[in-house]
Design a protein around this motif. Sequence first.
Motif, mmCIF file in Angstrom:
data_model
loop_
_atom_site.group_PDB
_atom_site.id
_atom_site.type_symbol
_atom_site.label_atom_id
_atom_site.label_comp_id
_atom_site.label_asym_id
_atom_site.label_seq_id
_atom_site.Cartn_x
_atom_site.Cartn_y
_atom_site.Cartn_z
ATOM 1 N N LEU A 10 38.643 44.297 27.427
ATOM 2 C CA LEU A 10 37.283 44.834 27.457
ATOM 3 C C LEU A 10 36.438 44.246 28.577
ATOM 4 O O LEU A 10 35.390 44.770 28.900
ATOM 5 C CB LEU A 10 36.597 44.575 26.107
ATOM 6 N N ASP A 11 36.929 43.167 29.184
ATOM 7 C CA ASP A 11 36.137 42.513 30.231
ATOM 8 C C ASP A 11 36.411 43.084 31.625
ATOM 9 O O ASP A 11 35.874 42.599 32.608
ATOM 10 C CB ASP A 11 36.358 41.000 30.219
ATOM 11 N N GLY A 12 37.262 44.118 31.716
ATOM 12 C CA GLY A 12 37.536 44.744 32.998
ATOM 13 C C GLY A 12 38.507 43.981 33.870
ATOM 14 O O GLY A 12 38.789 44.382 34.990
ATOM 15 N N GLU A 13 39.022 42.872 33.390
ATOM 16 C CA GLU A 13 39.993 42.082 34.150
ATOM 17 C C GLU A 13 41.380 42.699 33.998
ATOM 18 O O GLU A 13 41.559 43.699 33.323
ATOM 19 C CB GLU A 13 40.008 40.638 33.631
ATOM 20 N N GLU A 14 42.364 42.085 34.638
ATOM 21 C CA GLU A 14 43.743 42.553 34.540
ATOM 22 C C GLU A 14 44.391 42.146 33.220
ATOM 23 O O GLU A 14 45.524 42.509 32.957
ATOM 24 C CB GLU A 14 44.566 41.987 35.699
ATOM 25 N N ASN A 15 43.694 41.400 32.400
ATOM 26 C CA ASN A 15 44.244 40.930 31.135
ATOM 27 C C ASN A 15 44.471 42.084 30.172
ATOM 28 O O ASN A 15 43.899 43.161 30.321
ATOM 29 C CB ASN A 15 43.288 39.926 30.477
ATOM 30 N N ILE A 16 45.293 41.815 29.165
ATOM 31 C CA ILE A 16 45.496 42.782 28.107
ATOM 32 C C ILE A 16 44.973 42.204 26.810
ATOM 33 O O ILE A 16 44.823 40.992 26.660
ATOM 34 C CB ILE A 16 46.981 43.164 27.937
ATOM 35 N N GLN A 17 44.679 43.075 25.903
ATOM 36 C CA GLN A 17 44.226 42.660 24.585
ATOM 37 C C GLN A 17 45.343 42.987 23.606
ATOM 38 O O GLN A 17 45.904 44.089 23.627
ATOM 39 C CB GLN A 17 42.948 43.413 24.223
ATOM 40 N N LEU A 18 45.666 42.062 22.744
ATOM 41 C CA LEU A 18 46.716 42.215 21.759
ATOM 42 C C LEU A 18 46.065 42.428 20.407
ATOM 43 O O LEU A 18 45.264 41.605 19.967
ATOM 44 C CB LEU A 18 47.575 40.951 21.751
#
Length: 100
Positions: free
Chosen positions: A89-97
């Motif tokens: 949700l922060d627009g970064e390249e991260n993913i949310q699990l």
Amino acid sequence: MITRELGLVREALNGAGMDVSYAYEDLVFVGHNGFLLQFTDWQREMLIHTNVEARDTDMAGAIHLLQNKGTELGLVFSMGKQYRLAPSLDGEENIQLEFC
């Protein structure tokens, strides 16, 4: 403090024709997104969480093979929950699990 047996988990995965793509805290991401592993409070047990998008029939053989390899090494791979990957949700390249 709980000792985590990442080396044995890696050996079980390799024996089943898979590999660790990333380990973070108590989670071990496998080289595909069909399932991931989570350490439990018992150092020789891992939970297998399956991706909601993966077909159970495709994962069954791989999971069974991993469980057999784990048994040979004194590890227990128990079935856990299902999960999904979502964009962060922060627009970064991260993913949310998200566990279901």
